[in-house]
Motif scaffolding. Sequence first.
Motif, PDB file in Angstrom:
ATOM      1  N   ASP A 279       0.824  -1.211   0.000  1.00 50.35           N
ATOM      2  CA  ASP A 279       0.000   0.000   0.000  1.00 50.35           C
ATOM      3  C   ASP A 279       0.858   1.261   0.000  1.00 50.35           C
ATOM      4  N   GLY A 280       2.190   1.084   0.040  1.00 48.98           N
ATOM      5  CA  GLY A 280       3.101   2.213   0.014  1.00 48.98           C
ATOM      6  C   GLY A 280       3.416   2.806   1.375  1.00 48.98           C
ATOM      7  N   LYS A 281       2.748   2.330   2.411  1.00 49.85           N
ATOM      8  CA  LYS A 281       2.975   2.846   3.763  1.00 49.85           C
ATOM      9  C   LYS A 281       4.079   2.055   4.462  1.00 49.85           C
ATOM     10  N   THR A 282       4.740   2.727   5.381  1.00 49.88           N
ATOM     11  CA  THR A 282       5.766   2.082   6.194  1.00 49.88           C
ATOM     12  C   THR A 282       5.111   1.461   7.420  1.00 49.88           C
ATOM     13  N   TRP A 283       5.250   0.138   7.538  1.00 49.42           N
ATOM     14  CA  TRP A 283       4.605  -0.587   8.644  1.00 49.42           C
ATOM     15  C   TRP A 283       5.614  -1.279   9.563  1.00 49.42           C
ATOM     16  N   MET A 284       6.892  -1.256   9.182  1.00 48.86           N
ATOM     17  CA  MET A 284       7.882  -2.037   9.927  1.00 48.86           C
ATOM     18  C   MET A 284       9.181  -1.251  10.093  1.00 48.86           C
ATOM     19  N   TRP A 285       9.928  -1.617  11.106  1.00 45.49           N
ATOM     20  CA  TRP A 285      11.253  -1.073  11.364  1.00 45.49           C
ATOM     21  C   TRP A 285      12.258  -2.218  11.243  1.00 45.49           C
ATOM     22  N   PRO A 286      13.425  -2.018  10.631  1.00 55.65           N
ATOM     23  CA  PRO A 286      14.329  -3.152  10.357  1.00 55.65           C
ATOM     24  C   PRO A 286      14.969  -3.737  11.608  1.00 55.65           C
ATOM     25  N   PHE A 287      15.385  -5.000  11.488  1.00 56.95           N
ATOM     26  CA  PHE A 287      16.073  -5.638  12.606  1.00 56.95           C
ATOM     27  C   PHE A 287      17.178  -6.563  12.096  1.00 56.95           C
ATOM     28  N   ASN A 288      16.881  -7.838  11.883  1.00 53.36           N
ATOM     29  CA  ASN A 288      17.923  -8.797  11.490  1.00 53.36           C
ATOM     30  C   ASN A 288      17.830  -9.076   9.990  1.00 53.36           C
ATOM     31  N   LYS A 289      18.866  -8.691   9.250  1.00 56.10           N
ATOM     32  CA  LYS A 289      18.823  -8.773   7.794  1.00 56.10           C
ATOM     33  C   LYS A 289      20.006  -9.548   7.237  1.00 56.10           C
ATOM     34  N   SER A 290      19.769 -10.235   6.114  1.00 55.65           N
ATOM     35  CA  SER A 290      20.831 -11.019   5.497  1.00 55.65           C
ATOM     36  C   SER A 290      20.585 -11.166   4.002  1.00 55.65           C
ATOM     37  N   VAL A 291      21.625 -11.580   3.291  1.00 54.48           N
ATOM     38  CA  VAL A 291      21.535 -11.975   1.890  1.00 54.48           C
ATOM     39  C   VAL A 291      22.228 -13.335   1.757  1.00 54.48           C
ATOM     40  N   VAL A 292      22.201 -13.910   0.576  1.00 52.33           N
ATOM     41  CA  VAL A 292      22.804 -15.221   0.347  1.00 52.33           C
ATOM     42  C   VAL A 292      24.192 -15.055  -0.270  1.00 52.33           C
ATOM     43  N   VAL A 293      25.129 -15.881   0.182  1.00 57.73           N
ATOM     44  CA  VAL A 293      26.488 -15.898  -0.361  1.00 57.73           C
ATOM     45  C   VAL A 293      26.871 -17.337  -0.681  1.00 57.73           C
ATOM     46  N   GLN A 294      28.013 -17.509  -1.348  1.00 55.91           N
ATOM     47  CA  GLN A 294      28.514 -18.861  -1.581  1.00 55.91           C
ATOM     48  C   GLN A 294      29.710 -19.130  -0.671  1.00 55.91           C
ATOM     49  N   TYR A 295      29.594 -20.206   0.095  1.00 54.86           N
ATOM     50  CA  TYR A 295      30.701 -20.718   0.887  1.00 54.86           C
ATOM     51  C   TYR A 295      31.322 -21.862   0.099  1.00 54.86           C
ATOM     52  N   PHE A 296      32.649 -21.964   0.136  1.00 51.06           N
ATOM     53  CA  PHE A 296      33.269 -23.023  -0.660  1.00 51.06           C
ATOM     54  C   PHE A 296      34.543 -23.547  -0.004  1.00 51.06           C
ATOM     55  N   ASN A 297      34.910 -24.757  -0.399  1.00 50.28           N
ATOM     56  CA  ASN A 297      36.126 -25.421   0.063  1.00 50.28           C
ATOM     57  C   ASN A 297      37.225 -25.140  -0.956  1.00 50.28           C
ATOM     58  N   PRO A 298      38.209 -24.307  -0.628  1.00 55.83           N
ATOM     59  CA  PRO A 298      39.232 -23.943  -1.610  1.00 55.83           C
ATOM     60  C   PRO A 298      40.145 -25.083  -2.021  1.00 55.83           C
ATOM     61  N   THR A 299      40.129 -26.194  -1.290  1.00 53.09           N
ATOM     62  CA  THR A 299      40.918 -27.346  -1.727  1.00 53.09           C
ATOM     63  C   THR A 299      40.205 -28.111  -2.834  1.00 53.09           C
ATOM     64  N   MET A 300      38.899 -27.895  -2.967  1.00 49.04           N
ATOM     65  CA  MET A 300      38.121 -28.523  -4.029  1.00 49.04           C
ATOM     66  C   MET A 300      37.785 -27.531  -5.141  1.00 49.04           C
TER      67      MET A 300
END
Length: 438
Positions: A154-175
Amino acid sequence: MKRTELIGRRQILATSVLVAASLALSACGAGTSTPSSGSTVPADTGAPATITFMEAMSSGAQKTALAKMTKDFMDKNPNIKVELQDQPDYGTLQTKINAQTAAGTPPTIAQVYGNWADEFAASQVIVPLDGYVAQSDQYKTFFEGIKKDMKLTDGKTWMWPFNKSVVVQYFNPTMVPAAPKAWDEFAATAKKASTGGAVALSMDPGSSSGPAGGTALFEILAESMGDSVFAADGTPQFTKDGVIKAMDYLVQMKKDGSLVLGTNYPGQVALGGGTGAFDLSSVASYPFNLKAVGDKFKLGVAALPSGPKGTANQLAGTNIALFAKSTDAEKAAAWKYMQFLTSPEQMAFWSSNTGYLPVSKAAMDQPVFKDYAAKAPFVTEAANQLDSATPLPPKAWISKASGSLAQAIQAAVNGTATSKDALATAQDSAMKAMKGSQ
């Protein structure tokens, strides 16, 4: 291992059946403040107030960090008492909020997902925060993606931020000597690494009753292939070309022997056990992946690969909603506490202790965050993605529709249906969920 920050997609969908009815009943007695007038910020008179914060940061570093931040706040504001009401997981949190709201005794504030807030706002049991935001200097420093995530459709602000994340790639450098930078390169690298009993990538799409991290990964992959799985208004669009291409991509990885489906954080388990090369998951899983890997190898972390239509990522995590039945004194106290949690100093502390990302650029300039970033350089790039990462549309039916998508991933990857057929079936189910919620 209990990890609430990684199981947000696993909603207890059965509770949603009762949500609309219970919220409708609670709206009848929502108290003196309603969303039509609740955007006015109550004056901070300094009167004593006790507020309750219902949250799911109930274990490990999340629990201890939030407890310290709350204690520090109360030390600086002796007239305010904050009672943390932690729940073991997000499903229980949702159930508890719904039950207390229906009973007319909601918490003062609570962690919420956008699709929960959509129902709460429609039932007039939470307060819009546009007036609050207008008085906030902090808001100006928030990442653009964070600002957008605070609003409903609806375009209105209803929330205040708290715990946020995005996705990354974890990898084994020996492989995997270097992190792949494109999805085509990722598939080729994964195929090459899947030898000697190792399968490069393990992921958990979840099920109809609870989509998991694998569903989020698929949604990101589809966007990088050219189409979002949901339109901006929340309409499912599972049969778009980019979505089908994303499913074909996973199916081919399974045929190449470089992908296996599992449950209970299979990517982390395989990475730590040396039977997997990658774990594509939340930036907040960093402390847990470090623990799983131990001293076996130095964990590699990098941004997700890009696709034919560019890079994509999903903004995950919860916000905080302010409930309308609170008194003016409680609202004023809660607003003061909410701003304290997102202050640069507290966000830097929160991020460095939990793996979550700071919601403001100002927090990244704090010494404690700089020290953290020196040890984990990927967090700086990950945090900057908060300007462009997109959350799922905040609509009530999204979890159930994503459950249908999880079933489609299971069917296509396991070979019981073609990509097109599996997605067409999921589209029908998702549309029914949407229409049933309107």
